[in-house]
Design a protein around this motif. Structure first.
Motif, PDB file in Angstrom:
ATOM      1  N   LYS A 153      31.268  -3.864 -22.394  1.00  0.00           N
ATOM      2  CA  LYS A 153      29.925  -3.681 -22.967  1.00  0.00           C
ATOM      3  C   LYS A 153      29.058  -4.911 -22.719  1.00  0.00           C
ATOM      4  O   LYS A 153      27.910  -4.799 -22.259  1.00  0.00           O
ATOM      5  CB  LYS A 153      30.042  -3.432 -24.473  1.00  0.00           C
ATOM      6  CG  LYS A 153      28.711  -3.181 -25.181  1.00  0.00           C
ATOM      7  CD  LYS A 153      28.750  -3.583 -26.649  1.00  0.00           C
ATOM      8  CE  LYS A 153      28.770  -5.093 -26.776  1.00  0.00           C
ATOM      9  NZ  LYS A 153      28.700  -5.566 -28.166  1.00  0.00           N
ATOM     10  N   VAL A 180      21.646  -2.256 -27.074  1.00  0.00           N
ATOM     11  CA  VAL A 180      22.839  -1.420 -27.257  1.00  0.00           C
ATOM     12  C   VAL A 180      22.460  -0.058 -27.816  1.00  0.00           C
ATOM     13  O   VAL A 180      23.050   0.970 -27.462  1.00  0.00           O
ATOM     14  CB  VAL A 180      23.849  -2.127 -28.188  1.00  0.00           C
ATOM     15  CG1 VAL A 180      25.006  -1.189 -28.536  1.00  0.00           C
ATOM     16  CG2 VAL A 180      24.384  -3.391 -27.540  1.00  0.00           C
ATOM     17  N   ILE A 199      21.297   3.023 -25.422  1.00  0.00           N
ATOM     18  CA  ILE A 199      22.261   3.604 -24.483  1.00  0.00           C
ATOM     19  C   ILE A 199      23.137   4.646 -25.164  1.00  0.00           C
ATOM     20  O   ILE A 199      23.560   4.468 -26.308  1.00  0.00           O
ATOM     21  CB  ILE A 199      23.159   2.495 -23.884  1.00  0.00           C
ATOM     22  CG1 ILE A 199      22.303   1.461 -23.142  1.00  0.00           C
ATOM     23  CG2 ILE A 199      24.205   3.081 -22.946  1.00  0.00           C
ATOM     24  CD1 ILE A 199      23.068   0.243 -22.687  1.00  0.00           C
ATOM     25  N   LYS A 200      23.408   5.745 -24.443  1.00  0.00           N
ATOM     26  CA  LYS A 200      24.382   6.733 -24.888  1.00  0.00           C
ATOM     27  C   LYS A 200      25.715   6.335 -24.261  1.00  0.00           C
ATOM     28  O   LYS A 200      25.889   6.417 -23.047  1.00  0.00           O
ATOM     29  CB  LYS A 200      23.983   8.139 -24.424  1.00  0.00           C
ATOM     30  CG  LYS A 200      24.939   9.244 -24.881  1.00  0.00           C
ATOM     31  CD  LYS A 200      24.860   9.472 -26.378  1.00  0.00           C
ATOM     32  CE  LYS A 200      25.652  10.689 -26.798  1.00  0.00           C
ATOM     33  NZ  LYS A 200      25.557  10.940 -28.248  1.00  0.00           N
ATOM     34  N   TRP A 201      26.640   5.885 -25.074  1.00  0.00           N
ATOM     35  CA  TRP A 201      27.921   5.383 -24.584  1.00  0.00           C
ATOM     36  C   TRP A 201      28.951   6.512 -24.556  1.00  0.00           C
ATOM     37  O   TRP A 201      29.072   7.285 -25.506  1.00  0.00           O
ATOM     38  CB  TRP A 201      28.429   4.263 -25.488  1.00  0.00           C
ATOM     39  CG  TRP A 201      27.480   3.104 -25.590  1.00  0.00           C
ATOM     40  CD1 TRP A 201      26.427   2.975 -26.433  1.00  0.00           C
ATOM     41  CD2 TRP A 201      27.494   1.921 -24.792  1.00  0.00           C
ATOM     42  NE1 TRP A 201      25.776   1.784 -26.224  1.00  0.00           N
ATOM     43  CE2 TRP A 201      26.412   1.107 -25.231  1.00  0.00           C
ATOM     44  CE3 TRP A 201      28.319   1.457 -23.765  1.00  0.00           C
ATOM     45  CZ2 TRP A 201      26.137  -0.135 -24.665  1.00  0.00           C
ATOM     46  CZ3 TRP A 201      28.040   0.208 -23.200  1.00  0.00           C
ATOM     47  CH2 TRP A 201      26.970  -0.563 -23.644  1.00  0.00           C
ATOM     48  N   ILE A 204      29.514  -1.067 -30.509  1.00  0.00           N
ATOM     49  CA  ILE A 204      28.840   0.144 -30.050  1.00  0.00           C
ATOM     50  C   ILE A 204      28.557   1.031 -31.265  1.00  0.00           C
ATOM     51  O   ILE A 204      29.490   1.406 -31.986  1.00  0.00           O
ATOM     52  CB  ILE A 204      29.706   0.909 -29.027  1.00  0.00           C
ATOM     53  CG1 ILE A 204      29.902   0.058 -27.774  1.00  0.00           C
ATOM     54  CG2 ILE A 204      29.063   2.247 -28.665  1.00  0.00           C
ATOM     55  CD1 ILE A 204      30.809   0.684 -26.732  1.00  0.00           C
ATOM     56  N   ASN A 220      25.782   6.590 -31.317  1.00  0.00           N
ATOM     57  CA  ASN A 220      25.467   6.571 -29.881  1.00  0.00           C
ATOM     58  C   ASN A 220      26.719   6.740 -29.021  1.00  0.00           C
ATOM     59  O   ASN A 220      26.649   6.600 -27.802  1.00  0.00           O
ATOM     60  CB  ASN A 220      24.802   5.249 -29.492  1.00  0.00           C
ATOM     61  CG  ASN A 220      23.382   5.147 -30.012  1.00  0.00           C
ATOM     62  OD1 ASN A 220      23.036   5.811 -30.975  1.00  0.00           O
ATOM     63  ND2 ASN A 220      22.561   4.319 -29.390  1.00  0.00           N
ATOM     64  N   LEU A 221      27.851   7.033 -29.653  1.00  0.00           N
ATOM     65  CA  LEU A 221      29.128   7.062 -28.940  1.00  0.00           C
ATOM     66  C   LEU A 221      29.672   8.479 -28.818  1.00  0.00           C
ATOM     67  O   LEU A 221      29.723   9.231 -29.790  1.00  0.00           O
ATOM     68  CB  LEU A 221      30.151   6.181 -29.669  1.00  0.00           C
ATOM     69  CG  LEU A 221      31.571   6.149 -29.094  1.00  0.00           C
ATOM     70  CD1 LEU A 221      31.573   5.581 -27.691  1.00  0.00           C
ATOM     71  CD2 LEU A 221      32.488   5.337 -30.005  1.00  0.00           C
TER      72      LEU A 221
END
Length: 257
Positions: A37, A53, A56-58, A83, A87-88
């Motif tokens: 990351k 952070v 972003i789509k992780w 994260i 978004n994870l």
């Protein structure tokens, strides 16, 4: 695979390195994810983007055969790495490969039937993910709305490339014994890792049509020293007196078999 094999996985679960030292598995995985990351965020910053952070789509991919407990463990590890949970997304590795394959020019790939394309509605295809720890398989069908239908549940087994490494380890056990190999991993981990790195290089050259013997470099000095300390004989003598002496031989710091 340490997560897959652990039936009592929790945030207090421990994981060992090759020397036998233990650490919290959660710390090991979260620090690994955090390193990836941070590397991405540093790269984005150097390129002049103002991304954070949260922008972003992780997506974190896991083997198809992993349990829900292992998937949840990875999610917690990622969140600990910084994260945001909202978004994870946790995705199965063969499913991620399937989505990627939607954009491949399959009509130009070797072995693809003329006119075949994964983007056509009704097309059914199998994705086989042959990884290090697992071999994961899934079958998808292309839908009219552009979505993918899972024809059968993703499955697989713990029979990836590392299972071949385990057989390689057993080969050396037959030559010098398990105690000496364990001693090599604990007392000289760099030599132990060099041995398996060299095997990895040779392993990638093997194909179904290849015949004959193969050569690979071994940590001769480290093995010779251990044999002298353990058996009071040098490594070549140990090899010549083992049960595989008619199938393998030494040539300098290389083993041929």
């Amino acid at each position: 695979m340490k997560l897959h094999k652990n039936k009592h996985l929790s945030i207090t679960s421990l994981i060992e390195d090759i020397t036998g030292k233990s650490a919290l598995a959660m710390d090991v995985f979260s620090l690994s994810i955090q390193s990836l990351k941070d590397h991405l965020m540093e790269t984005l910053e150097k390129r002049g983007t103002s991304m954070t952070v949260n922008d972003i789509k992780w997506v974190l991919t896991v083997p198809a055969i992993w349990t829900d407990a292992a998937k949840q463990f990875m999610r917690k590890s990622a969140e600990k790495a910084g994260i945001p949970g909202e978004n994870l997304l946790i995705a199965l590795e063969p499913e991620a490969a399937s989505i990627y394959c939607q954009y491949l020019p399959t009509e130009k790939l070797n072995g693809a039937d003329e006119g075949f394309t994964m983007s056509e509605v009704g097309t059914k295809y199998m994705i086989i993910d042959l990884g290090g720890g697992t071999a994961d398989i899934t079958v998808h069908e292309k839908q009219r709305d552009g979505m993918l239908k899972e024809v059968c549940q993703a499955t697989g087994d713990a029979c990836g490339g590392t299972s071949i490494d385990n057989e390689f380890f057993q080969l050396f056990v037959k030559i010098v014994g398990a105690p000496l190999m364990n001693s090599l991993s604990k007392n000289d981990p760099s030599a132990y890792l060099d041995l398996f790195r060299e095997f990895e290089i040779v392993k990638r050259t093997i194909n179904p049509n290849k015949k004959g013997k193969m050569n690979f470099t071994i940590p001769f000095v480290a093995l010779d020293k251990l044999c002298k300390n353990t058996f009071e004989e040098d490594f070549p003598t140990t090899v010549s007196s083992c049960s595989l002496s008619d199938k393998i031989c030494l040539r300098g710091d290389k083993m041929r078999g």
